[in-house]
Design a protein around this motif. Structure first.
Motif, PDB file in Angstrom:
ATOM      1  N   THR A   1      -5.272  16.324  -1.879  1.00 22.94           N
ATOM      2  CA  THR A   1      -4.595  15.730  -2.915  1.00 22.94           C
ATOM      3  C   THR A   1      -4.807  14.138  -2.744  1.00 22.94           C
ATOM      4  OG1 THR A   1      -2.612  15.493  -4.207  1.00 22.94           O
ATOM      5  CG2 THR A   1      -2.219  15.340  -1.945  1.00 22.94           C
ATOM      6  N   SER A   2      -4.198  13.295  -3.551  1.00 25.98           N
ATOM      7  CA  SER A   2      -4.212  11.827  -3.488  1.00 25.98           C
ATOM      8  C   SER A   2      -3.103  11.347  -4.067  1.00 25.98           C
ATOM      9  CB  SER A   2      -5.496  11.198  -3.886  1.00 25.98           C
ATOM     10  OG  SER A   2      -5.765  11.528  -5.289  1.00 25.98           O
ATOM     11  N   VAL A   3      -2.564  10.445  -3.353  1.00 27.62           N
ATOM     12  CA  VAL A   3      -1.223   9.626  -3.984  1.00 27.62           C
ATOM     13  C   VAL A   3      -1.774   8.403  -4.244  1.00 27.62           C
ATOM     14  CG1 VAL A   3       1.036   8.962  -3.536  1.00 27.62           C
ATOM     15  CG2 VAL A   3       0.287  11.032  -2.574  1.00 27.62           C
ATOM     16  N   VAL A   4      -1.836   8.020  -5.596  1.00 26.18           N
ATOM     17  CA  VAL A   4      -2.222   6.712  -6.355  1.00 26.18           C
ATOM     18  C   VAL A   4      -1.277   6.098  -7.331  1.00 26.18           C
ATOM     19  CG1 VAL A   4      -4.714   7.163  -5.788  1.00 26.18           C
ATOM     20  CG2 VAL A   4      -3.810   7.840  -7.808  1.00 26.18           C
TER      21      VAL A   4
ATOM     22  N   SER B   1      -2.306  13.709   3.381  1.00 26.19           N
ATOM     23  CA  SER B   1      -3.307  14.107   2.533  1.00 26.19           C
ATOM     24  C   SER B   1      -4.803  13.994   3.149  1.00 26.19           C
ATOM     25  CB  SER B   1      -3.388  13.241   1.465  1.00 26.19           C
ATOM     26  OG  SER B   1      -4.434  13.373   0.535  1.00 26.19           O
ATOM     27  N   LYS B   2      -5.621  14.689   2.967  1.00 21.63           N
ATOM     28  CA  LYS B   2      -7.110  14.778   3.476  1.00 21.63           C
ATOM     29  C   LYS B   2      -7.907  13.929   2.646  1.00 21.63           C
ATOM     30  CE  LYS B   2      -7.057  19.612   5.301  1.00 21.63           C
ATOM     31  NZ  LYS B   2      -7.812  20.972   5.125  1.00 21.63           N
ATOM     32  N   VAL B   3      -7.403  13.211   1.480  1.00 21.07           N
ATOM     33  CA  VAL B   3      -8.065  12.371   0.595  1.00 21.07           C
ATOM     34  C   VAL B   3      -7.651  11.259   0.529  1.00 21.07           C
ATOM     35  CG1 VAL B   3      -9.107  12.200  -1.650  1.00 21.07           C
ATOM     36  CG2 VAL B   3      -8.438  14.513  -1.005  1.00 21.07           C
ATOM     37  N   HIS B   4      -8.520   9.951   0.884  1.00 21.12           N
ATOM     38  CA  HIS B   4      -8.477   8.775   0.634  1.00 21.12           C
ATOM     39  C   HIS B   4      -9.229   8.323  -0.569  1.00 21.12           C
ATOM     40  CE1 HIS B   4      -6.299   8.360   4.404  1.00 21.12           C
ATOM     41  NE2 HIS B   4      -7.328   8.993   4.856  1.00 21.12           N
ATOM     42  N   PHE B   5      -8.331   8.297  -1.563  1.00 18.74           N
ATOM     43  CA  PHE B   5      -9.148   8.065  -3.001  1.00 18.74           C
ATOM     44  C   PHE B   5      -9.704   6.909  -3.117  1.00 18.74           C
ATOM     45  CE2 PHE B   5      -9.383   7.307  -7.603  1.00 18.74           C
ATOM     46  CZ  PHE B   5      -9.761   8.701  -7.943  1.00 18.74           C
ATOM     47  N   ASP B   6     -11.232   6.915  -3.551  1.00 20.13           N
ATOM     48  CA  ASP B   6     -11.883   5.675  -3.932  1.00 20.13           C
ATOM     49  C   ASP B   6     -12.119   5.544  -5.152  1.00 20.13           C
ATOM     50  OD1 ASP B   6     -13.623   3.864  -3.773  1.00 20.13           O
ATOM     51  OD2 ASP B   6     -15.063   4.548  -2.385  1.00 20.13           O
ATOM     52  N   ALA B   7     -11.305   4.496  -5.656  1.00 16.15           N
ATOM     53  CA  ALA B   7     -11.341   4.216  -7.251  1.00 16.15           C
ATOM     54  C   ALA B   7     -12.767   3.323  -7.603  1.00 16.15           C
ATOM     55  CB  ALA B   7      -9.991   3.308  -7.583  1.00 16.15           C
TER      56      ALA B   7
ATOM     57  N   THR C   1     -10.366  13.782  -7.270  1.00 16.61           N
ATOM     58  CA  THR C   1      -9.750  13.903  -5.942  1.00 16.61           C
ATOM     59  C   THR C   1     -10.587  15.255  -5.252  1.00 16.61           C
ATOM     60  OG1 THR C   1      -7.526  13.182  -6.651  1.00 16.61           O
ATOM     61  CG2 THR C   1      -7.722  14.861  -4.952  1.00 16.61           C
ATOM     62  N   ILE C   2     -10.812  16.458  -6.081  1.00 19.55           N
ATOM     63  CA  ILE C   2     -11.485  17.689  -5.560  1.00 19.55           C
ATOM     64  C   ILE C   2     -13.098  17.048  -5.197  1.00 19.55           C
ATOM     65  CG2 ILE C   2     -12.431  19.898  -6.081  1.00 19.55           C
ATOM     66  CD1 ILE C   2      -9.888  19.929  -7.895  1.00 19.55           C
TER      67      ILE C   2
ATOM     68  N   LYS D   1       0.734  -1.148  -0.017  1.00 20.97           N
ATOM     69  CA  LYS D   1      -0.040   0.049   0.146  1.00 20.97           C
ATOM     70  C   LYS D   1       0.845   1.225  -0.082  1.00 20.97           C
ATOM     71  CE  LYS D   1      -4.081  -1.931   2.522  1.00 20.97           C
ATOM     72  NZ  LYS D   1      -5.074  -1.692   3.560  1.00 20.97           N
ATOM     73  N   ILE D   2       0.273   2.537  -0.642  1.00 26.66           N
ATOM     74  CA  ILE D   2       0.839   3.715  -0.335  1.00 26.66           C
ATOM     75  C   ILE D   2      -0.433   4.545   0.533  1.00 26.66           C
ATOM     76  CG2 ILE D   2      -0.053   4.436  -2.384  1.00 26.66           C
ATOM     77  CD1 ILE D   2       2.945   6.163  -0.485  1.00 26.66           C
ATOM     78  N   GLY D   3       0.009   4.640   1.929  1.00 28.11           N
ATOM     79  CA  GLY D   3      -1.027   5.329   2.689  1.00 28.11           C
ATOM     80  C   GLY D   3      -1.907   3.962   3.112  1.00 28.11           C
ATOM     81  N   SER D   4      -3.328   4.466   2.544  1.00 28.01           N
ATOM     82  CA  SER D   4      -4.172   3.456   2.657  1.00 28.01           C
ATOM     83  C   SER D   4      -4.761   2.755   1.449  1.00 28.01           C
ATOM     84  CB  SER D   4      -5.485   3.740   3.584  1.00 28.01           C
ATOM     85  OG  SER D   4      -6.099   4.831   2.847  1.00 28.01           O
ATOM     86  N   TYR D   5      -4.043   3.200   0.345  1.00 28.94           N
ATOM     87  CA  TYR D   5      -4.480   2.802  -0.998  1.00 28.94           C
ATOM     88  C   TYR D   5      -3.705   1.500  -1.289  1.00 28.94           C
ATOM     89  CZ  TYR D   5      -6.387   3.536  -5.534  1.00 28.94           C
ATOM     90  OH  TYR D   5      -7.234   3.242  -6.842  1.00 28.94           O
ATOM     91  N   PRO D   6      -4.203   0.570  -1.993  1.00 25.77           N
ATOM     92  CA  PRO D   6      -3.345  -0.679  -2.424  1.00 25.77           C
ATOM     93  C   PRO D   6      -2.506  -0.191  -3.573  1.00 25.77           C
ATOM     94  CG  PRO D   6      -5.711  -1.199  -2.313  1.00 25.77           C
ATOM     95  CD  PRO D   6      -5.625   0.274  -1.868  1.00 25.77           C
TER      96      PRO D   6
END
Length: 440
Positions: A246-249, A315-321, A178-179, A108-113
């Motif tokens: 932002t998001s890091v994905v 980052s405040k955003v946990h991106f949901d793909a 992201t926004i 993962k990167i942060g909480s993102y796979p």
């Protein structure tokens, strides 16, 4: 007889020889500086294999794969937008390639796979989304260096931004999402509409925004980090900032189902994930964030280079793909009909509001003028679809059906026409109301 023996011997040698290496075709939205570096390094490491780059924006790339018959498709899909890979996976256009994976890549990167849990695609680099600005331009125009998306909504930024549309750029689609995910549907669209109202142009490709910032055509614009970082490390007078929203994905790579040359396609994927392939990301003209941990690239990381783990943590955003994928085409259609194709109308409404605010001063805060301006702002900067409709599965299904179906195409065309007409009417009414307020 000697001639016959020679022919037979040649045939036997040909049968026993290894199969000649072929061509690996990669469909990608990435710029030439990146693709050429990988082409040269891969072909050097794999003599006899030719890497063919088919450059298309992400949306066009998806359409190309979808429309090419099985057995004739390119081998590899390589792009920044994880939701694009979700779309391809849903349509069964990707094949797992577990033997191409690098076990050293974290989960993962942060909480993102980093890799698709279903095994259909893998993270090849990491990407964040933010603001690129030209330091000379903002100094000349006495603009404050932006830090957050909200900074680009100020009246003094009117006419100084460059943007592109999510239908033209997978990376812009990620920025838009992201926004929207960071602020919610209604507030997120208000930010996008206000930012677009300040834009001087919607470029044809995502490259157009960083190119315009580099050469001073635009003061700033939303871009994926590698555009800003590669320009900065190539000594252009630019800076890049990651807003708190932002998001890091992962920027992903995948094997396409029904490709012509699957085994050698896997070789290219494996190369991009190897240490040698990851080190290429750090070249100044590329400047991308590797998926391999920095400890595995010791001595190769430039001083001051962004740390994706640190950016992901704050980052405040946990991106949901999954969320992005379900509304992928709705977001693109709504953006195009209310912004891309109505930009001059949106600009006119935005300008009229600013002019009224400036003329009225404190009078814009109370009384009839304030009411008129508030109505103008709502008309200009509110989304045409409310959050409930945007989350309605039946509504979303309309945009995921086959557009070649006549009834589906008719329904989508009708909706888009209604949005376009409504947007035009709203912007024109916003101009009238703002001018009425200014006349008080």
């Amino acid at each position: 007889m000697p001639l016959m023996r020679t022919v037979l011997a040649s045939a036997l040698l040909a049968a026993c020889a290894p199969v000649l290496a072929g061509t690996v075709t990669v469909i990608t939205s990435f710029p030439k500086d990146l693709t050429q570096a990988y082409k040269s390094a891969f072909e050097k490491a794999n003599p006899g294999i030719t890497l063919e780059i088919l450059n298309k924006n992400t949306v066009s790339g998806i359409a190309y794969v979808r429309e090419t018959p099985a057995g004739q498709r390119p081998e590899v899909f390589w792009a920044s937008a994880p939701d694009a890979f979700e779309v391809l996976g849903r349509e069964k256009l990707l094949s797992p390639a577990p033997d191409a994976a690098n076990a050293e890549v974290p989960d993962k990167i942060g909480s993102y796979p980093i890799n698709d849990p279903g095994g259909l695609y893998m993270g090849q680099a990491l990407a964040g989304y933010g603001i690129m600005y030209n330091t000379r331009y903002i100094k000349a125009h006495k603009l404050t260096p932006p830090v957050e998306w909200k900074d680009l909504l100020a009246p003094q930024w009117f006419g100084h931004l460059g943007m592109t549309a999510p239908s033209r750029s997978g990376t812009m689609h990620l920025t838009v999402e992201t926004i929207l995910q960071g602020e919610g549907w209604a507030d997120g669209w208000q930010t996008l509409l206000r930012m677009s109202g300040n834009a001087s142009q919607m470029t044809e490709r995502s490259f157009g925004v960083p190119d315009g910032v580099n050469n001073g055509q635009f003061g700033a614009g939303p871009v994926i980090d590698f555009f800003g970082l590669s320009s900065k490390y190539s000594k252009f007078p630019v800076e890049f900032v990651y807003p708190s929203e932002t998001s890091v994905v992962p920027a992903n790579i995948a094997l396409i189902a029904g490709a012509k040359n699957t085994e050698e396609g896997k070789k290219f994927i494996a190369f991009t994930l190897s240490k040698a392939g990851q080190e290429l990301l750090l070249e100044p003209k590329i400047s991308r964030l590797p998926v391999l941990p920095y400890k595995d690239l010791a001595g190769k990381i430039p001083q001051g280079y962004p740390d994706p783990a640190e950016i992901a943590q704050r980052s405040k955003v946990h991106f949901d793909a999954d969320l992005s994928q379900t509304r992928y085409y709705v977001v693109q259609a709504l953006f195009d009909q209310t912004i891309t194709f109505r930009l001059s109308d949106l600009q006119a409404a935005t300008k009229a509001i600013y002019e009224a605010e400036q003329k009225l001063g404190d009078k814009a805060k109370t009384g009839q003028a304030a009411e008129l301006l508030d109505q103008a702002r709502k008309l200009a900067w509110s989304p045409l679809i409310d959050p409930k409709t945007a989350a309605d599965p039946e509504f979303l299904k309309v945009f995921t059906r086959d557009k070649k179906d006549a009834s589906t195409n008719k329904q989508i065309t009708q909706l888009e026409g209604e949005w376009s007409g409504k947007a035009k009417a709203n912007y024109e009414q916003a101009v009238k109301l703002a001018r009425q307020a200014a006349a008080l």
